[in-house]
Design an enzyme around this catalytic site. Structure first.
Site, PDB file in Angstrom:
ATOM      1  N   HIS A  36      33.205  42.565  40.623  1.00  0.00           N
ATOM      2  CA  HIS A  36      33.851  41.792  39.574  1.00  0.00           C
ATOM      3  C   HIS A  36      33.162  40.433  39.455  1.00  0.00           C
ATOM      4  CE1 HIS A  36      37.683  44.259  39.950  1.00  0.00           C
ATOM      5  NE2 HIS A  36      37.134  44.470  41.142  1.00  0.00           N
ATOM      6  N   THR A  96      34.586  36.361  38.552  1.00  0.00           N
ATOM      7  CA  THR A  96      35.863  35.655  38.441  1.00  0.00           C
ATOM      8  C   THR A  96      36.097  35.063  37.059  1.00  0.00           C
ATOM      9  OG1 THR A  96      34.840  33.604  39.216  1.00  0.00           O
ATOM     10  CG2 THR A  96      35.802  35.074  40.891  1.00  0.00           C
ATOM     11  N   GLU A 139      34.910  40.149  44.397  1.00  0.00           N
ATOM     12  CA  GLU A 139      34.825  39.185  43.307  1.00  0.00           C
ATOM     13  C   GLU A 139      33.627  38.260  43.528  1.00  0.00           C
ATOM     14  OE1 GLU A 139      36.485  38.582  40.549  1.00  0.00           O
ATOM     15  OE2 GLU A 139      38.371  39.705  40.687  1.00  0.00           O
ATOM     16  N   HIS A 164      33.412  46.581  37.461  1.00  0.00           N
ATOM     17  CA  HIS A 164      34.773  46.656  36.927  1.00  0.00           C
ATOM     18  C   HIS A 164      34.725  47.190  35.493  1.00  0.00           C
ATOM     19  CE1 HIS A 164      38.893  44.436  36.406  1.00  0.00           C
ATOM     20  NE2 HIS A 164      39.026  45.731  36.541  1.00  0.00           N
ATOM     21  N   ASP A 182      33.203  42.820  33.127  1.00  0.00           N
ATOM     22  CA  ASP A 182      32.545  42.173  34.259  1.00  0.00           C
ATOM     23  C   ASP A 182      31.915  43.192  35.222  1.00  0.00           C
ATOM     24  OD1 ASP A 182      35.376  42.782  34.730  1.00  0.00           O
ATOM     25  OD2 ASP A 182      35.159  41.826  36.686  1.00  0.00           O
TER      26      ASP A 182
END
Length: 255
Positions: free
Chosen positions: A45, A47, A112, A150, A160
């Site tokens: 991912h 953020t 992330e 993701h 993302d």
């Protein structure tokens, strides 16, 4: 006396900690036919926030859609944070599908990356990511090709880590599914949609699936097929079909 009580209490607590939860309404007849729930893939991912500290706050509280988390966060400076135990479900995938799996939170490790969504990913961050990928895939026995975005698993909702993420850099280190240098031409009756499904994409929204494929493999956002797509898809499909027999396929949930 106090010492004896302390020893007894510690023994009781230790026994309780080692005993699996049991329903007092049922008779326990333990079976050895089980294993721990474990991750089968890793989801990357970004953020889309201003700093790692802001992301840490959100990942420990909530965002506009509710409570969220991830197993790891990697700062722009390469610092690695762990927020959730690897044997627990982090809430990072949401409504997503990949290769027949529907509950991706239960089947994946979420990482992330501290990035505002518009900037290049830093070298320290990429180095840290490669280190943690090497650790996780080896220690948790996750196939090295099962590193996805993701946006791959939720193509109608997410994009993302975006078109700026350097998937070829991961491929050079042996992570992720990536086309070989000179992909072979597909056979005349090759079906790109079938290949897209074999790779793992959810085709309920075909345009969204093509966008996700392009984002990952072409660093673009188009939802129409491009001339080189068929060769790339054919090569990726062939790589999956040529995996050694010891590499277990993604497990399809059963009732």
């Amino acid at each position: 006396m106090r010492g004896a009580i302390a020893v007894l209490l510690a023994a009781c607590l230790g026994a309780c900690a080692s005993t699996p939860p049991r329903n007092p309404l049922a008779q326990w007849h333990g079976s050895p036919n089980h294993n721990a729930r474990s991750a089968q893939l890793i989801v990357l991912h970004q953020t889309e926030m201003d700093s790692a500290q802001a992301a840490l706050l959100t990942l420990r509280t909530r965002n506009a859609q509710g409570r969220v988390s991830a197993h790891y966060l990697i700062g722009n400076d390469g610092r690695l944070y762990q927020l959730v135990s690897e044997d627990a479900r982090a809430w990072h995938a949401g409504a997503a599908r990949w290769a027949g799996l529907h509950d991706l939170n239960s089947a994946s490790i979420g990482i992330e990356l501290d990035n505002d969504g518009h900037s290049a990913f830093s070298e320290p961050q990429l180095q840290a990511l490669l280190r943690v990928l090497a650790d996780l895939t080896a220690r948790l026995d996750i196939p090295r090709h099962l590193i996805v975005a993701h946006g791959d698993i939720a193509p109608t909702r997410k994009h993302d880590p975006g078109v700026l993420f350097p998937w070829p850099r991961l491929a050079q280190a042996g992570f992720g599914l990536w086309p070989r240098a000179v992909p072979a031409a597909p056979p005349p009756r090759f079906d790109p949609w079938l290949a897209l499904r074999v790779i793992g994409y959810d085709l309920r929204d075909p345009a969204a699936a093509v966008r996700a494929f392009h984002r990952h493999y072409r660093a673009s956002e188009g939802d129409a097929w491009e001339p080189e797509d068929a060769a790339i898809l054919y090569d990726l499909q062939q790589q999956l079909l040529q995996l050694p027999p010891t590499a277990e396929p993604m497990a399809t949930p059963s009732l």
